[in-house]
Scaffold this motif. Structure first.
Motif, PDB file in Angstrom:
ATOM      1  N   MET A   1     127.046  54.568 101.091  1.00 34.20           N
ATOM      2  CA  MET A   1     125.592  54.760 101.166  1.00 34.20           C
ATOM      3  C   MET A   1     125.020  53.878 102.277  1.00 34.20           C
ATOM      4  N   THR A   2     124.203  54.442 103.169  1.00 33.94           N
ATOM      5  CA  THR A   2     123.629  53.685 104.264  1.00 33.94           C
ATOM      6  C   THR A   2     122.502  52.787 103.767  1.00 33.94           C
ATOM      7  N   GLY A   3     122.092  51.852 104.642  1.00 39.66           N
ATOM      8  CA  GLY A   3     121.007  50.966 104.271  1.00 39.66           C
ATOM      9  C   GLY A   3     119.739  51.723 103.922  1.00 39.66           C
ATOM     10  N   ARG A   4     119.433  52.776 104.691  1.00 36.66           N
ATOM     11  CA  ARG A   4     118.223  53.575 104.428  1.00 36.66           C
ATOM     12  C   ARG A   4     118.314  54.312 103.098  1.00 36.66           C
ATOM     13  N   SER A   5     119.486  54.896 102.825  1.00 36.14           N
ATOM     14  CA  SER A   5     119.640  55.632 101.573  1.00 36.14           C
ATOM     15  C   SER A   5     119.621  54.684 100.374  1.00 36.14           C
ATOM     16  N   CYS A   6     120.160  53.458 100.546  1.00 35.53           N
ATOM     17  CA  CYS A   6     120.085  52.453  99.477  1.00 35.53           C
ATOM     18  C   CYS A   6     118.629  52.091  99.187  1.00 35.53           C
ATOM     19  N   ARG A   7     117.855  51.973 100.243  1.00 37.09           N
ATOM     20  CA  ARG A   7     116.433  51.660 100.086  1.00 37.09           C
ATOM     21  C   ARG A   7     115.718  52.767  99.315  1.00 37.09           C
ATOM     22  N   GLU A   8     115.969  54.001  99.701  1.00 35.93           N
ATOM     23  CA  GLU A   8     115.325  55.124  99.014  1.00 35.93           C
ATOM     24  C   GLU A   8     115.766  55.213  97.553  1.00 35.93           C
ATOM     25  N   ALA A   9     117.051  54.934  97.307  1.00 32.73           N
ATOM     26  CA  ALA A   9     117.551  54.958  95.927  1.00 32.73           C
ATOM     27  C   ALA A   9     116.871  53.881  95.094  1.00 32.73           C
ATOM     28  N   ALA A  10     116.697  52.701  95.678  1.00 36.81           N
ATOM     29  CA  ALA A  10     116.044  51.596  94.968  1.00 36.81           C
ATOM     30  C   ALA A  10     114.598  51.947  94.634  1.00 36.81           C
ATOM     31  N   LEU A  11     113.888  52.529  95.599  1.00 34.39           N
ATOM     32  CA  LEU A  11     112.489  52.879  95.389  1.00 34.39           C
ATOM     33  C   LEU A  11     112.342  54.014  94.383  1.00 34.39           C
ATOM     34  N   SER A  12     113.331  54.879  94.349  1.00 36.16           N
ATOM     35  CA  SER A  12     113.312  55.966  93.371  1.00 36.16           C
ATOM     36  C   SER A  12     113.537  55.445  91.959  1.00 36.16           C
ATOM     37  N   LEU A  13     114.471  54.494  91.811  1.00 31.72           N
ATOM     38  CA  LEU A  13     114.760  53.908  90.501  1.00 31.72           C
ATOM     39  C   LEU A  13     113.599  53.082  89.979  1.00 31.72           C
ATOM     40  N   PHE A  14     112.971  52.319  90.887  1.00 32.08           N
ATOM     41  CA  PHE A  14     111.891  51.415  90.491  1.00 32.08           C
ATOM     42  C   PHE A  14     110.695  51.618  91.423  1.00 32.08           C
ATOM     43  N   PRO A  15     109.846  52.593  91.105  1.00 32.70           N
ATOM     44  CA  PRO A  15     108.687  52.889  91.954  1.00 32.70           C
ATOM     45  C   PRO A  15     107.764  51.696  92.182  1.00 32.70           C
ATOM     46  N   ASP A  16     107.752  50.729  91.273  1.00 31.53           N
ATOM     47  CA  ASP A  16     106.905  49.543  91.458  1.00 31.53           C
ATOM     48  C   ASP A  16     107.277  48.772  92.719  1.00 31.53           C
ATOM     49  N   LEU A  17     108.493  48.954  93.190  1.00 29.77           N
ATOM     50  CA  LEU A  17     108.910  48.270  94.416  1.00 29.77           C
ATOM     51  C   LEU A  17     108.174  48.806  95.641  1.00 29.77           C
ATOM     52  N   ARG A  18     107.618  50.011  95.542  1.00 25.28           N
ATOM     53  CA  ARG A  18     106.946  50.617  96.697  1.00 25.28           C
ATOM     54  C   ARG A  18     105.740  49.795  97.145  1.00 25.28           C
ATOM     55  N   ARG A  19     105.027  49.214  96.190  1.00 29.39           N
ATOM     56  CA  ARG A  19     103.819  48.467  96.554  1.00 29.39           C
ATOM     57  C   ARG A  19     104.126  47.112  97.184  1.00 29.39           C
ATOM     58  N   ILE A  20     105.381  46.683  97.121  1.00 26.65           N
ATOM     59  CA  ILE A  20     105.743  45.408  97.766  1.00 26.65           C
ATOM     60  C   ILE A  20     106.789  45.640  98.859  1.00 26.65           C
ATOM     61  N   GLN A  21     106.811  46.841  99.436  1.00 35.25           N
ATOM     62  CA  GLN A  21     107.800  47.142 100.475  1.00 35.25           C
ATOM     63  C   GLN A  21     107.684  46.205 101.678  1.00 35.25           C
ATOM     64  N   ALA A  22     106.458  45.871 102.054  1.00 31.88           N
ATOM     65  CA  ALA A  22     106.277  44.986 103.208  1.00 31.88           C
ATOM     66  C   ALA A  22     106.873  43.607 102.920  1.00 31.88           C
ATOM     67  N   GLU A  23     106.624  43.091 101.733  1.00 36.39           N
ATOM     68  CA  GLU A  23     107.177  41.790 101.350  1.00 36.39           C
ATOM     69  C   GLU A  23     108.703  41.843 101.274  1.00 36.39           C
ATOM     70  N   LEU A  24     109.232  42.937 100.744  1.00 31.05           N
ATOM     71  CA  LEU A  24     110.686  43.078 100.638  1.00 31.05           C
ATOM     72  C   LEU A  24     111.335  43.187 102.016  1.00 31.05           C
ATOM     73  N   ALA A  25     110.680  43.865 102.926  1.00 27.38           N
ATOM     74  CA  ALA A  25     111.206  43.963 104.291  1.00 27.38           C
ATOM     75  C   ALA A  25     111.241  42.582 104.947  1.00 27.38           C
ATOM     76  N   LEU A  26     110.215  41.783 104.701  1.00 26.42           N
ATOM     77  CA  LEU A  26     110.188  40.414 105.222  1.00 26.42           C
ATOM     78  C   LEU A  26     111.268  39.574 104.562  1.00 26.42           C
ATOM     79  N   PHE A  27     111.425  39.741 103.252  1.00 22.77           N
ATOM     80  CA  PHE A  27     112.488  39.062 102.503  1.00 22.77           C
ATOM     81  C   PHE A  27     113.844  39.403 103.121  1.00 22.77           C
ATOM     82  N   GLU A  28     114.077  40.685 103.384  1.00 23.59           N
ATOM     83  CA  GLU A  28     115.353  41.107 103.967  1.00 23.59           C
ATOM     84  C   GLU A  28     115.580  40.470 105.330  1.00 23.59           C
ATOM     85  N   SER A  29     114.550  40.451 106.140  1.00 24.13           N
ATOM     86  CA  SER A  29     114.660  39.860 107.476  1.00 24.13           C
ATOM     87  C   SER A  29     115.021  38.378 107.401  1.00 24.13           C
ATOM     88  N   LEU A  30     114.349  37.643 106.531  1.00 24.83           N
ATOM     89  CA  LEU A  30     114.626  36.218 106.368  1.00 24.83           C
ATOM     90  C   LEU A  30     116.034  35.992 105.816  1.00 24.83           C
TER      91      LEU A  30
END
Length: 212
Positions: A1-30
């Motif tokens: 599974m690619t990084g993008r597909s993992c992201r989509e799978a995570a957001l599908s499993l837990f829709p609440d993660l969608r509202r903090i996508q910007a924070e999670l992207a920053l978390f990933e970068s750090l």
């Protein structure tokens, strides 16, 4: 599974993660930047970060949605504690105490908390010292990949005895660990199947004197 597909799978499993996508992207970068200096997660899990770590950690909030004051023991790279904090961002009185004795990892946790605005307090001390001091101040205790269940309960015994709920992410050894908890006598456990890892469980622990 690619990084993008993992992201989509995570957001599908837990829709609440969608509202903090910007924070999670920053978390990933750090995380990727700091990973080059200190070992925060197994390198083989970096491309599976959203599903293996972000979504897996989101199961803590899902297991105890009314709890807003947490202690996360052995926070490491912030799983599950920092994800819990981000999901609680904006809720009144929300705070997650991240307990991590490794000073370098504690530094990482502070950096992510600062950059994402997570309602977290980092304790760069041993769990045995911090957790008793939080008794009566927290409603939940969490941990992932830290210690056997019986040991986690011992570490969190003060808060649990005062009515806090324990939410622990466990691997395939969970059944044997539940048997060991039965010997402690004062706690009851319920487990549900993990939504992110086959064979893993989310174990919820309460003191027998606490309300169901």
């Amino acid at each position: 599974m690619t990084g993008r597909s993992c992201r989509e799978a995570a957001l599908s499993l837990f829709p609440d993660l969608r509202r903090i996508q910007a924070e999670l992207a920053l978390f990933e970068s750090l995380l990727r930047r700091w990973q080059a200096k200190i070992n925060l997660v197994a390198s083989g899990t970096l491309n599976d970060l959203w599903l293996r770590h972000f979504a897996d950690s989101a199961q803590v909030c899902a297991a105890a949605p009314d709890v807003v004051r947490w202690a996360d023991m052995g926070s490491g790279a912030g799983f599950p504690g920092l994800i819990t904090a981000l999901l609680l961002k904006g809720r009144p009185c929300a705070v997650v105490h991240l307990i991590e004795s490794d000073q370098r990892k504690a530094g990482f946790l502070r950096a992510v908390s600062r950059e994402t605005g997570a309602p977290a307090v980092v304790h760069a001390e041993r769990i045995e010292r911090v957790t008793p001091e939080l008794t009566g101040l927290i409603e939940g205790v969490s941990a992932r990949a830290l210690a056997p269940l019986s040991r986690l309960i011992q570490l969190a015994e003060g808060p649990l005895a005062q009515g806090a709920v324990g939410v622990f992410l466990k691997g395939e050894e969970w059944r044997d660990e539940l048997t060991a908890v039965d010997a402690l006598g004062s706690f009851r456990c319920e487990s549900t199947e993990s939504r992110t890892r086959k064979g893993a469980r989310i174990v919820v622990v309460k003191h027998k004197a606490s309300p169901s």
